[in-house]
Design an enzyme around this catalytic site. Sequence first.
Site, PDB file in Angstrom:
ATOM      1  N   TYR A   1       9.612  18.465 -10.741  1.00  7.41           N
ATOM      2  CA  TYR A   1       9.498  19.582  -9.800  1.00  7.41           C
ATOM      3  C   TYR A   1      10.718  19.620  -8.905  1.00  7.41           C
ATOM      4  CZ  TYR A   1       4.587  19.573 -11.148  1.00  7.41           C
ATOM      5  OH  TYR A   1       3.429  19.634 -11.869  1.00  7.41           O
ATOM      6  N   CYS A   2      11.183  20.838  -8.599  1.00 12.07           N
ATOM      7  CA  CYS A   2      12.194  20.983  -7.557  1.00 12.07           C
ATOM      8  C   CYS A   2      11.895  22.204  -6.709  1.00 12.07           C
ATOM      9  CB  CYS A   2      13.607  20.987  -8.100  1.00 12.07           C
ATOM     10  SG  CYS A   2      13.925  22.022  -9.497  1.00 12.07           S
TER      11      CYS A   2
END
Length: 414
Positions: A8-9
């Site tokens: 995830y970013c």
Amino acid sequence: MAVAPPSYCFVAFPPRTKDGLVVFGKNSARPREEVQEVVYFAAAAHDPGSKVECTYIAIDQVPKTHAIMLSRPAWLWGAEMGANEHGVCIANEAITTREPASETEALLGMDLVRLGLERGATAKEALDVIVSLLEEHGQGGNYYEDGSSCQAFQSAFLIVDRAEAWVLETVGKYWAAEKTTEGVKCICNQLTLTTKIDVEHPELRSYAETQGWWTGDTEFNFSEVFSLAEDHLGGCSGQESLIKQEGSITVQTMMDVLRDKASGVCVDSETFLTTASIVSVLPQNPSSPCIHYFTGTPDPSRSIFKPFIFVDDVKLVPKVQSPFLGDDDPVKKKPRFQERPDRRHELYKAHEQARSVTENDQDKGQKLMRIMLDLERQGLEAMEDILTSTEVLHPAEVVDLFYDCVDTEIKFFK
């Protein structure tokens, strides 16, 4: 088909963030035993006609490359995430789509992260670099240090600077991108772009038509057209947590989200682990420095984020760099990956030792973690003073900042 690791970013913009800061964060979920190193490369001039050796292929070098700081799997040339001296941050996600990823060796998505940072002084420049190289060289090859099988993926990128962010998603050489300057944005290991596309490959839609994935009679929805049937329906874990922090998202907020195992953002499964993390603070005021926090160790819930600021003559940190094997590296030989060398750096080994203490003696482990988090808090407060100061930052104050933080962390672990 290979399963993409659930990384995830995130990026958050004012007014959802405090103090006019753009806040960027990324967890890198990779195979459990993989080591990530944190490496700095100074700005450099290059001879005309020279080549640059990426992970699998060599491409033409440019006359000048920017200073960069990378967090990368220690066996490859590119990076999972990083930043450059101009306040550009890029993170990569491996994704699967209807278009099978190519196993033929070309540029990896992680190579494109580094190339975008080396060659782009703004987020849009970095995007243009990436899509140009994608068109010229393509993407492909093994994403893992694994001689038994080739696992290839398409790539998605979050490209951020002080003013804007671009979500770039690719399918082979075809791509689409969306610009954002407000709110909270998250990308993970699935396509997220829908009908709002700001720039795209000129042949994207005609390619989708020739494949029979879009008829041209309905509105073009990138995720629906290119996703595997079940892959575009889920949301992005962690985004809701950030959205709820209306007007008060800070560096600490982003670190807390990245440490959250219950939401799935901090991955700790039989196959994958969050092997490194980054949080960056990009002040919209150009006179304030950008600050980038790297863990360099697995599992952010058991790691501390250490600050780094770009200045001239940054002190290098060998203790967070893996052994350099040169031409003897199994990634350089064909067939590739016939051996698995020990790529652990000194910080990784110290962290590994502390982790075993934590697992075997809960009280001792909790005490150690409290000490480490207090150390992190002191660093955050010192960086807050730099951001709020009206005085110009003197490079000598921070030239060995990251070096000292790593050194102190190792001493505490031991």
